[in-house]
Enzyme design. Structure first.
Site, PDB file in Angstrom:
ATOM      1  N   ASP A  70       0.848  -1.201   0.000  1.00 42.61           N
ATOM      2  CA  ASP A  70       0.000   0.000   0.000  1.00 42.61           C
ATOM      3  C   ASP A  70       0.881   1.249   0.000  1.00 42.61           C
ATOM      4  OD1 ASP A  70      -1.729  -1.790   2.553  1.00 42.61           O
ATOM      5  OD2 ASP A  70      -2.270  -1.714   0.436  1.00 42.61           O
ATOM      6  N   ASP A  76      -0.832   8.131   7.574  1.00 43.94           N
ATOM      7  CA  ASP A  76      -0.467   6.767   8.009  1.00 43.94           C
ATOM      8  C   ASP A  76       0.790   6.828   8.861  1.00 43.94           C
ATOM      9  OD1 ASP A  76      -1.131   5.112   4.816  1.00 43.94           O
ATOM     10  OD2 ASP A  76      -2.381   5.346   6.579  1.00 43.94           O
ATOM     11  N   GLU A  99       1.105  -2.379  10.848  1.00 43.05           N
ATOM     12  CA  GLU A  99       0.900  -2.569   9.407  1.00 43.05           C
ATOM     13  C   GLU A  99       1.959  -1.831   8.599  1.00 43.05           C
ATOM     14  OE1 GLU A  99      -2.378  -1.776   5.854  1.00 43.05           O
ATOM     15  OE2 GLU A  99      -2.474  -0.632   7.704  1.00 43.05           O
ATOM     16  N   GLU A 100       2.452  -0.708   9.122  1.00 46.56           N
ATOM     17  CA  GLU A 100       3.344   0.147   8.330  1.00 46.56           C
ATOM     18  C   GLU A 100       4.807  -0.246   8.434  1.00 46.56           C
ATOM     19  OE1 GLU A 100      -0.088   1.995   7.166  1.00 46.56           O
ATOM     20  OE2 GLU A 100       1.913   1.808   6.301  1.00 46.56           O
ATOM     21  N   ASP A 121      -2.909  -1.528  13.677  1.00 42.64           N
ATOM     22  CA  ASP A 121      -3.084  -0.943  12.347  1.00 42.64           C
ATOM     23  C   ASP A 121      -3.292   0.540  12.622  1.00 42.64           C
ATOM     24  OD1 ASP A 121      -5.452  -1.375   9.541  1.00 42.64           O
ATOM     25  OD2 ASP A 121      -3.840   0.063   9.931  1.00 42.64           O
ATOM     26  N   LEU A 123      -3.744   3.312  10.910  1.00 43.12           N
ATOM     27  CA  LEU A 123      -4.804   4.062  10.248  1.00 43.12           C
ATOM     28  C   LEU A 123      -5.484   3.164   9.227  1.00 43.12           C
ATOM     29  CD1 LEU A 123      -5.598   6.875  10.988  1.00 43.12           C
ATOM     30  CD2 LEU A 123      -4.475   7.714   8.952  1.00 43.12           C
ATOM     31  N   ASP A 124      -6.601   2.600   9.645  1.00 44.31           N
ATOM     32  CA  ASP A 124      -7.332   1.681   8.769  1.00 44.31           C
ATOM     33  C   ASP A 124      -8.291   2.462   7.880  1.00 44.31           C
ATOM     34  OD1 ASP A 124     -10.268  -0.026   8.857  1.00 44.31           O
ATOM     35  OD2 ASP A 124      -8.503  -0.890   7.896  1.00 44.31           O
ATOM     36  N   GLU A 285      -5.561  -6.639  11.991  1.00 44.60           N
ATOM     37  CA  GLU A 285      -6.906  -6.214  11.556  1.00 44.60           C
ATOM     38  C   GLU A 285      -7.963  -7.239  12.020  1.00 44.60           C
ATOM     39  OE1 GLU A 285      -6.666  -3.522   7.515  1.00 44.60           O
ATOM     40  OE2 GLU A 285      -6.340  -5.688   7.231  1.00 44.60           O
TER      41      GLU A 285
HETATM   42  P1  AFP Z   1      -6.422   0.793   3.473  1.00 43.81           P
HETATM   43  O1  AFP Z   1      -6.129   1.008   4.923  1.00 43.81           O
HETATM   44  O2  AFP Z   1      -5.215   0.531   2.650  1.00 43.81           O
HETATM   45  O3  AFP Z   1      -7.353   1.836   2.906  1.00 43.81           O
HETATM   46  O4  AFP Z   1      -7.215  -0.596   3.325  1.00 43.81           O
HETATM   47  C1  AFP Z   1      -8.413  -0.618   3.858  1.00 43.81           C
HETATM   48  C2  AFP Z   1      -8.799  -2.097   4.066  1.00 43.81           C
HETATM   49  O5  AFP Z   1      -7.781  -2.840   4.580  1.00 43.81           O
HETATM   50  C3  AFP Z   1     -10.024  -2.160   4.950  1.00 43.81           C
HETATM   51  O6  AFP Z   1     -10.124  -1.116   5.836  1.00 43.81           O
HETATM   52  C4  AFP Z   1     -11.166  -2.149   3.970  1.00 43.81           C
HETATM   53  O7  AFP Z   1     -12.279  -2.821   4.452  1.00 43.81           O
HETATM   54  C5  AFP Z   1     -10.588  -2.825   2.740  1.00 43.81           C
HETATM   55  O8  AFP Z   1      -9.178  -2.659   2.807  1.00 43.81           O
HETATM   56  C6  AFP Z   1     -11.109  -2.166   1.505  1.00 43.81           C
HETATM   57  O9  AFP Z   1     -10.609  -2.881   0.414  1.00 43.81           O
HETATM   58  P2  AFP Z   1     -11.237  -2.672  -1.032  1.00 43.81           P
HETATM   59  O10 AFP Z   1     -10.895  -1.272  -1.414  1.00 43.81           O
HETATM   60  O11 AFP Z   1     -10.541  -3.715  -1.867  1.00 43.81           O
HETATM   61  O12 AFP Z   1     -12.698  -2.907  -0.940  1.00 43.81           O
END
Ligand code: AFP
Length: 338
Positions: A70, A76, A99-100, A121, A123-124, A285
């Protein structure tokens, strides 16, 4: 004397709630209140940056990429470093992981190491930051299994069932902290005017069933036929079983699971031909959210077994996830197991 003063609700701050919880457990050592206090402090600092993100130069991407591919956002990194800095000197942790960061985050020399392990994590849902959509932080706490000294990989690769506490922060229309130390799931809302988390959702119980499903249907063409049959089933018309279900998807796991915890239903991120092992990360997560949801009466599965039974083999390993109301997760498993 005037009698129409509305009764003031019992002012239960986070600290007081944890201390009262520990008082009920003579074996408790007060460490949790300190760990959770430090996490909540870090979260307030992250929240401050999140709320002014549109105004200052903290939006947008960096040219860095994390171990799971990512692109790292400025927020983040800020969140990751803020949580690490808030937790590295309390003397309660022997190691952290996030995560980072590709590898373990050791406690700096000169600081005391403790008997706990923190995975987080920072910043999810970071892909939602720039669009001002709810994001969050997720944390999981274990006791160390290595004997002494700097923490080891075996300390962070423990099955979720061994968690001693877990929780998440929500940075949305208000800021919330939801946590569990094995004695119920409790939600606190930050009162920014006094800077205190106040108990707003005591002892959360997830409904056994719920007519809401949450999945990125954009991936449907990549799904296993059994997954497609399951999602199609939820969309068929049948009053007796409350179908069709409503669909909701924020794209921030922590926000989608929080809604599911309160309203019931199911959140799914199945494996697919692109994410063959699933997309979401097991250790920081899925495990902490599974701990919260199971302690609230729900279920969390990879489609075939409980998430918290999985023995992690790698810090950033992924897993499919079906989480939410017990009956809904069981229904998904029935479709996936034919
Ligand atoms: P990020 O933290 O990289 O935005 O990822 C978010 C995640 O891990 C989780 O929070 C979401 O439910 C999922 O990915 C979204 O994934 P899609 O964009 O593939 O639906």
């Amino acid at each position: 004397m005037t009698t129409d003063i509305p009764p003031i609700p019992k002012l239960m701050t986070l600290e007081r709630h944890i201390l009262e919880g520990e008082r009920q457990h003579p074996e408790a050592t007060g460490v949790f209140s300190s760990i959770l206090h430090n996490i909540s402090l870090a979260a307030k600092l992250v929240w401050r940056e999140v709320t002014k993100a549109g105004l200052v130069n903290i939006l947008g991407q960096t040219d860095r990429m994390n171990i799971t591919g990512d692109v790292m956002k400025k927020l983040d990194i800020f969140a990751d470093q803020t949580i690490y800095r808030a937790m590295d000197h309390g003397g309660h942790l022997c190691v952290m992981a996030s995560e980072e960061n590709e590898d373990l985050l050791q406690i700096p020399d000169g600081y005391r190491r403790g008997k706990y392990v923190l995975l987080y994590d920072p910043l999810d849902g970071s892909s939602n930051i720039d669009a001002n959509i709810t994001i969050g932080s997720i944390f999981s706490i274990f006791r160390r299994v290595s004997r002494s000294g700097p923490g080891k990989h075996k300390d962070v690769l423990q099955p979720g069932d061994r968690q001693v506490a877990a929780g998440y922060l929500l940075y949305g229309s208000s800021m919330m902290l939801v946590y569990c130390t094995g004695h119920g799931v409790h939600g606190f809302t930050l009162d920014p005017s006094v800077g205190e988390f106040l108990l707003s959702h005591p002892n959360i119980r997830i409904p056994v069933r719920g007519p809401i499903y949450s999945v990125n249907e954009g991936n449907a063409s990549r799904w296993d036929p059994a997954v497609r049959r399951y999602i199609e089933y939820l969309k068929e018309e049948d009053n007796a079983t409350g179908r069709p279900y409503s669909q909701r998807y924020v794209g921030s796991l922590v926000a989608d699971v929080h809604r599911t915890l309160l309203y019931g239903g199911v959140y799914c991120y199945p494996a697919d031909t692109k994410h063959t092992a699933g997309k979401l990360r097991l250790t920081y997560e899925c495990n902490p959210l599974a701990y919260i949801v199971e302690n609230a009466g729900g279920a969390a599965s990879d489609g075939h077994r409980r998430i918290m039974e999985i023995e992690p083999e790698a810090l950033h390993q992924r897993t499919p996830l079906f989480i939410g109301s017990r009956e809904e997760v069981r229904l998904a498993e029935r479709f996936l197991n034919g």
